[in-house]
Enzyme design. Structure first.
Site, mmCIF file in Angstrom:
data_model
loop_
_atom_site.group_PDB
_atom_site.id
_atom_site.type_symbol
_atom_site.label_atom_id
_atom_site.label_comp_id
_atom_site.label_asym_id
_atom_site.label_seq_id
_atom_site.Cartn_x
_atom_site.Cartn_y
_atom_site.Cartn_z
ATOM 1 N N GLU A 1 13.330 31.379 -7.897
ATOM 2 C CA GLU A 1 12.209 32.109 -8.492
ATOM 3 C C GLU A 1 10.869 31.882 -7.793
ATOM 4 O OE1 GLU A 1 15.150 31.710 -11.939
ATOM 5 O OE2 GLU A 1 14.572 30.600 -10.143
ATOM 6 N N GLU B 1 21.015 29.096 -15.375
ATOM 7 C CA GLU B 1 20.582 28.591 -16.680
ATOM 8 C C GLU B 1 21.663 28.773 -17.736
ATOM 9 O OE1 GLU B 1 18.904 27.181 -20.040
ATOM 10 O OE2 GLU B 1 18.446 26.758 -17.957
#
Length: 257
Positions: A93, A73
């Site tokens: 995730e 990110e």
């Protein structure tokens, strides 16, 4: 981060790794309320979007080794990404029962579709698939592939080129050219939900991930960001998340033995 006054910023990791993402050992503390979660949305908006991405000084990620979860990110919030061929990029995730977007630091669910397209972004998130630098370049996730020896210098030069308007100044959160037309996007999301329910009928978080992605497509990336924050906090305390994290550490312990 490496700073060049009044010109550019380039970011790279240490010891041949860009960033492996968040320290999973902190999950237990947050689930047990021993560690307070970050103020909702603060880091993702104030740091990544309104500080890094909106800065008047361009930032370029120099990616080698791992760029996973929150590490990816950060790279996506930069104005360009340079990678080595062997670098590994991904969002693992869902293997932990949550969605990309941990602790209000990330908004991968909003940036990744705008860089690689909706179909590929959903595949990467829902399968936790890692991709190598070459594939990331083909998809548009990174802007150039170079050898490790050339990585930092190339990233610095790219930052200077952006500053001098020789290269585009891209804010990934607001890109639209890779997003499919609305009708097509709806069909892609519908198909993804059908597949997720077939493959994991008892799991909630894959569907939540798809819903968050859809919110960004329908209502814009900022709306998707806030939905991501809310959804993550809910999933973090679910029994599924607690169980998958327990399995993660059990497998890690077994492999070490």
């Amino acid at each position: 981060m490496r700073y060049e006054a009044n010109t550019s910023v380039t970011g790279s990791g240490a010891k041949g790794k860009f960033s492996g993402g968040f320290d999973i050992t902190a999950f237990g503390g947050m689930q047990g309320r021993k560690i307070a979660p970050p103020k909702p949305g603060f880091i993702s908006v104030e740091v990544l979007t309104d500080t890094v991405e909106a800065a008047r000084k361009p930032s370029v990620a120099a990616i080698d080794g791992l760029a996973l979860g929150g590490g990816l990110e950060v790279a996506m919030a930069c104005h360009a990404r340079i990678s080595t061929p062997s670098a590994q990029l991904g969002l693992p995730e869902l293997q932990l029962g949550v969605i990309p977007g941990f602790g209000d630091v990330d908004h991968c669910t909003q940036r990744l579709p705008r860089l690689v397209g909706l179909s590929k972004a959903l595949e990467m998130m829902l399968t936790s698939k890692l991709i190598k630098g070459e594939e990331a370049h083909d998809l548009g996730l990174v802007d150039a592939i170079v050898s490790p020896d050339e990585l930092i210098n190339t990233a610095r030069q790219r930052a200077l080129d952006i500053l001098e308007a020789k290269r585009p100044w891209v804010k990934s959160l607001y890109k639209t050219d890779k997003i499919e037309p609305f009708g097509e996007a709806r069909e892609i999301l519908k198909f993804a939900r059908t597949q997720a329910r077939k493959q994991a009928p008892n799991l909630e978080h894959p569907i939540v991930c798809i819903n968050v992605v859809e919110e960004g497509i329908v209502s814009g990336p900022r709306a998707g960001l806030w939905k991501e924050v809310e959804a993550f906090q809910g999933l973090l305390h679910s029994d599924t998340c607690k169980s998958l994290i327990h399995i993660f550490f059990a497998q890690r312990g077994t492999s070490r033995v």
